[in-house]
Design a protein around this motif. Sequence first.
Motif, PDB file in Angstrom:
ATOM      1  N   VAL A  90       0.857  -1.181   0.000  1.00 36.55           N
ATOM      2  CA  VAL A  90       0.000   0.000   0.000  1.00 36.55           C
ATOM      3  C   VAL A  90       0.896   1.235   0.000  1.00 36.55           C
ATOM      4  O   VAL A  90       1.973   1.240   0.607  1.00 36.55           O
ATOM      5  CB  VAL A  90      -0.912  -0.005   1.247  1.00 36.55           C
ATOM      6  N   ASN A  91       0.465   2.276  -0.649  1.00 35.88           N
ATOM      7  CA  ASN A  91       1.229   3.523  -0.706  1.00 35.88           C
ATOM      8  C   ASN A  91       1.141   4.229   0.649  1.00 35.88           C
ATOM      9  O   ASN A  91       0.206   4.977   0.908  1.00 35.88           O
ATOM     10  CB  ASN A  91       0.674   4.405  -1.825  1.00 35.88           C
ATOM     11  N   TRP A  92       2.110   3.948   1.522  1.00 33.44           N
ATOM     12  CA  TRP A  92       2.096   4.516   2.872  1.00 33.44           C
ATOM     13  C   TRP A  92       2.455   5.997   2.882  1.00 33.44           C
ATOM     14  O   TRP A  92       2.158   6.691   3.850  1.00 33.44           O
ATOM     15  CB  TRP A  92       3.112   3.793   3.769  1.00 33.44           C
ATOM     16  N   HIS A  93       3.098   6.475   1.856  1.00 38.69           N
ATOM     17  CA  HIS A  93       3.666   7.822   1.894  1.00 38.69           C
ATOM     18  C   HIS A  93       2.719   8.924   1.429  1.00 38.69           C
ATOM     19  O   HIS A  93       3.001  10.092   1.641  1.00 38.69           O
ATOM     20  CB  HIS A  93       4.964   7.855   1.092  1.00 38.69           C
ATOM     21  N   SER A  94       1.620   8.574   0.821  1.00 39.95           N
ATOM     22  CA  SER A  94       0.664   9.582   0.384  1.00 39.95           C
ATOM     23  C   SER A  94      -0.051  10.163   1.600  1.00 39.95           C
ATOM     24  O   SER A  94      -0.480   9.430   2.486  1.00 39.95           O
ATOM     25  CB  SER A  94      -0.356   8.953  -0.569  1.00 39.95           C
ATOM     26  N   LYS A  95      -0.183  11.465   1.646  1.00 46.59           N
ATOM     27  CA  LYS A  95      -0.758  12.141   2.817  1.00 46.59           C
ATOM     28  C   LYS A  95      -2.219  12.556   2.629  1.00 46.59           C
ATOM     29  O   LYS A  95      -2.788  13.181   3.508  1.00 46.59           O
ATOM     30  CB  LYS A  95       0.061  13.401   3.143  1.00 46.59           C
ATOM     31  N   ALA A 106       4.743   6.653   8.521  1.00 49.20           N
ATOM     32  CA  ALA A 106       4.913   7.112   7.137  1.00 49.20           C
ATOM     33  C   ALA A 106       3.677   7.855   6.650  1.00 49.20           C
ATOM     34  O   ALA A 106       3.780   8.825   5.895  1.00 49.20           O
ATOM     35  CB  ALA A 106       5.213   5.928   6.218  1.00 49.20           C
ATOM     36  N   THR A 107       2.493   7.417   7.096  1.00 55.92           N
ATOM     37  CA  THR A 107       1.251   8.043   6.650  1.00 55.92           C
ATOM     38  C   THR A 107       0.980   9.356   7.374  1.00 55.92           C
ATOM     39  O   THR A 107       0.578  10.339   6.760  1.00 55.92           O
ATOM     40  CB  THR A 107       0.061   7.088   6.872  1.00 55.92           C
ATOM     41  N   PHE A 108       1.201   9.377   8.693  1.00 53.68           N
ATOM     42  CA  PHE A 108       0.807  10.542   9.480  1.00 53.68           C
ATOM     43  C   PHE A 108       1.981  11.381   9.985  1.00 53.68           C
ATOM     44  O   PHE A 108       1.780  12.481  10.472  1.00 53.68           O
ATOM     45  CB  PHE A 108      -0.053  10.101  10.664  1.00 53.68           C
ATOM     46  N   GLY A 109       3.198  10.869   9.886  1.00 48.56           N
ATOM     47  CA  GLY A 109       4.376  11.619  10.323  1.00 48.56           C
ATOM     48  C   GLY A 109       4.829  12.601   9.262  1.00 48.56           C
ATOM     49  O   GLY A 109       4.261  12.686   8.174  1.00 48.56           O
ATOM     50  N   ARG A 110       5.888  13.298   9.595  1.00 44.95           N
ATOM     51  CA  ARG A 110       6.397  14.270   8.607  1.00 44.95           C
ATOM     52  C   ARG A 110       7.061  13.530   7.441  1.00 44.95           C
ATOM     53  O   ARG A 110       7.596  12.430   7.627  1.00 44.95           O
ATOM     54  CB  ARG A 110       7.336  15.260   9.268  1.00 44.95           C
ATOM     55  N   PRO A 111       7.005  14.080   6.251  1.00 44.35           N
ATOM     56  CA  PRO A 111       7.579  13.418   5.070  1.00 44.35           C
ATOM     57  C   PRO A 111       9.074  13.129   5.257  1.00 44.35           C
ATOM     58  O   PRO A 111       9.810  13.938   5.806  1.00 44.35           O
ATOM     59  CB  PRO A 111       7.363  14.433   3.948  1.00 44.35           C
ATOM     60  N   GLY A 112       9.489  11.956   4.819  1.00 43.25           N
ATOM     61  CA  GLY A 112      10.889  11.577   4.883  1.00 43.25           C
ATOM     62  C   GLY A 112      11.331  11.012   6.223  1.00 43.25           C
ATOM     63  O   GLY A 112      12.485  10.625   6.383  1.00 43.25           O
ATOM     64  N   LEU A 113      10.432  10.957   7.204  1.00 44.96           N
ATOM     65  CA  LEU A 113      10.785  10.441   8.530  1.00 44.96           C
ATOM     66  C   LEU A 113      11.170   8.962   8.453  1.00 44.96           C
ATOM     67  O   LEU A 113      12.114   8.529   9.097  1.00 44.96           O
ATOM     68  CB  LEU A 113       9.616  10.639   9.501  1.00 44.96           C
ATOM     69  N   ILE A 114      10.446   8.192   7.646  1.00 46.42           N
ATOM     70  CA  ILE A 114      10.764   6.776   7.440  1.00 46.42           C
ATOM     71  C   ILE A 114      11.501   6.648   6.111  1.00 46.42           C
ATOM     72  O   ILE A 114      10.920   6.842   5.049  1.00 46.42           O
ATOM     73  CB  ILE A 114       9.486   5.915   7.433  1.00 46.42           C
ATOM     74  N   THR A 115      12.764   6.317   6.185  1.00 48.34           N
ATOM     75  CA  THR A 115      13.559   6.142   4.967  1.00 48.34           C
ATOM     76  C   THR A 115      13.310   4.750   4.396  1.00 48.34           C
ATOM     77  O   THR A 115      12.878   3.846   5.120  1.00 48.34           O
ATOM     78  CB  THR A 115      15.066   6.303   5.272  1.00 48.34           C
TER      79      THR A 115
END
Length: 189
Positions: free
Chosen positions: A69-74, A151-160
């Motif tokens: 699933v696309n976890w990075h889309s906000k 990754a979904t709710f944190g700030r972008p780039g927090l999970i590499t």
Amino acid sequence: GIISLISLAVLSYERYCTMTRTTEADTTNYRKSWTGIILSWTYALLWTVPPLFGWSSYGPEGPGITCSVNWHSKDANNASYIVCLFIFCLVIPFAIIVYSYGKLLCAVRQVSSINKGPGRSREQRILVMVVVMVVCFLLCWLPYAAVALIATFGRPGLITPAASIIPAILAKSSTVYNPIIYVFLNKQV
């Protein structure tokens, strides 16, 4: 992954029902087994198909080796799907597992309080097996769920991508652990 989680929940509930039933189990009737399998796959399918129709999406996971699933889309569409996956495909199956094995343990404890002696060691073996299964379940899926939520709710780039590899491998390897647990901790196997 979802079918693995749902199968564990169905197996735990079926084990609870089988062990607490007062009548002899009918080993020739596979109807309940097939029903459990079909319901597990149907439930998993209901939760994996929505991204194909626009509720969230699938894409490369971690360093791009696997798909998830696309976890990075906000956006709200994606976030709502992630929350639903978390609740319906992790929290609820885990609650069923804890309920089923907890009730099973209580039933075994009641029987062993009546029958002192060998019942105690059996109760302890079952307790160890239940604790190991629940701990393995949590060790496999909580890191993955935490990474997905961050990754979904944190700030972008927090999970590499590199940081997401180990939780993904743990989650995907969870199907290997339960047979091992059953073989080593269940004398009937």
